[in-house]
Design an enzyme around this catalytic site. Structure first.
Site, PDB file in Angstrom:
ATOM      1  N   ASP A   1      -0.526  17.969  26.723  1.00 44.77           N
ATOM      2  CA  ASP A   1       0.013  17.725  25.778  1.00 44.77           C
ATOM      3  C   ASP A   1      -1.270  17.154  24.570  1.00 44.77           C
ATOM      4  O   ASP A   1      -2.482  17.230  23.924  1.00 44.77           O
ATOM      5  CB  ASP A   1       0.617  18.161  24.743  1.00 44.77           C
ATOM      6  CG  ASP A   1       1.565  19.186  24.957  1.00 44.77           C
ATOM      7  OD1 ASP A   1       0.673  20.503  25.437  1.00 44.77           O
ATOM      8  OD2 ASP A   1       3.126  18.939  24.615  1.00 44.77           O
TER       9      ASP A   1
ATOM     10  N   HIS B   1       1.870  16.999  19.044  1.00 46.64           N
ATOM     11  CA  HIS B   1       0.612  18.097  17.895  1.00 46.64           C
ATOM     12  C   HIS B   1      -0.342  17.265  17.075  1.00 46.64           C
ATOM     13  O   HIS B   1      -1.079  16.952  17.073  1.00 46.64           O
ATOM     14  CB  HIS B   1       0.521  19.023  17.944  1.00 46.64           C
ATOM     15  CG  HIS B   1       1.066  19.937  19.485  1.00 46.64           C
ATOM     16  ND1 HIS B   1       0.356  19.333  20.544  1.00 46.64           N
ATOM     17  CD2 HIS B   1       2.254  21.203  19.980  1.00 46.64           C
ATOM     18  CE1 HIS B   1       0.575  19.997  21.854  1.00 46.64           C
ATOM     19  NE2 HIS B   1       1.585  21.215  21.596  1.00 46.64           N
TER      20      HIS B   1
END
Length: 307
Positions: free
Chosen positions: A246, A269
């Site tokens: 990620d 995120h």
């Protein structure tokens, strides 16, 4: 000491390649077409709908970081882009046109493995333009409570990650992994690491209209202190490896490959994108390096003539 800088050329795909699958959040089937693009184009997403304009994969176009990354501008939007971006950055693909006929990138198996396979099928070619890098010159850091993320210079060059996660629940617990990211290390260490979630969160997410396409086929599902997936884990520390996947996708939204060292604790995120935005808002912390460089074939021809 100034970091050693790569002088490699920009790349794109040698041919178009298609994938199809179900989005993890919307549960809708969509088709994806990755196509070659010119030097300097960057990574561009286009939704195949009349009102949708192309979306450049850059931080300024991010409209949400809630559980996944979504690009959006006006009528156009496409979500869950992070695993595909990680595959492109991990394999050093600079320019690609991405057409998608749905609102979300397919989850495939929850990792970047299918995207890596598609890139390998298409092939990669060098373009007649040098790659530019974003070289970290001074540390930048963001925090949210106990969680934090930072970028700092890497004297030896290259891009390095040091990611640590901490969950109370087994089988995750506290995991930390460090690596220098190269195409080889990306393939071997993080490309196959899958996303994960807790069965106890599923009903809430479904009520919110999310995780509608999540299943044991594309998510490590955790309950009662274990992974419910029949095949088990691909790595003992697959959870932190997926967080690294990620990170690589999220940092691609800086707009250029990074020369530097990334470190985070309990990141995600939102924190990753906050770090990118803070970096880009701090011109003294980075420099764009690379630039005009004579193509290899032309240099070889000149050298032959000179002899």
């Amino acid at each position: 000491m100034t970091a050693r800088r790569s002088t490699s050329m920009q790349t794109t795909l040698a041919a178009a390649v298609a994938l199809e699958g179900v989005g993890a959040h919307g549960g809708l089937r969509s088709r994806l077409l990755l196509s070659p693009a010119d030097a300097g184009s960057g990574i561009v997403f286009t939704r195949l709908a009349a009102a949708d304009a192309p979306l450049l994969a850059q931080a300024r176009n991010v409209s949400s970081t809630d559980l996944r990354v979504r690009l959006g501008a006006g009528e156009a939007s496409v979500s869950t882009i992070e695993h595909l971006l990680a595959a492109l950055r991990g394999l050093e693909i600079d320019n690609v046109a991405i057409d998608v006929d749905g609102p979300e990138i397919p989850a495939m198996d929850g990792s970047a493995a299918a995207f890596v396979a598609a890139i390998d099928e298409a092939g990669v070619v060098a373009l007649e333009a040098p790659r530019r890098y974003l070289e970290i010159r001074a540390p930048v850091r963001v925090a949210d409570g106990a969680a934090w993320a930072e970028l700092s210079p890497a004297p030896a060059g290259g891009f390095h990650m040091d990611v640590e996660i901490s969950y109370a629940a087994a089988p995750i617990g506290r995991q930390r992994r460090r690596m220098r990211v190269t195409p080889a290390s990306f393939r071997a260490e993080i490309a196959r690491a899958r996303t994960f979630g807790f069965l106890s969160d599923a009903e809430r997410l479904w009520r919110e209209g999310r995780a509608l396409g999540a299943s044991l086929d594309n998510t490590i599902v955790i309950a009662d202190g274990r992974a419910l997936n029949p095949q088990g884990l691909r790595f003992a520390d697959e959870f932190v490896r997926h967080k690294m996947l990620d990170v690589l996708g999220d940092l691609t939204l800086a707009g250029a490959p990074i020369i530097g060292a990334f470190r985070s604790y309990r990141g995600g995120h939102r924190l990753n994108l906050a770090l990118v935005e803070t970096l880009l808002a701090t011109p003294s912390a980075f420099a764009l390096v690379g630039g005009a460089r004579e193509p290899r074939a032309r240099r070889a021809a000149r050298a032959a003539i000179a002899r």
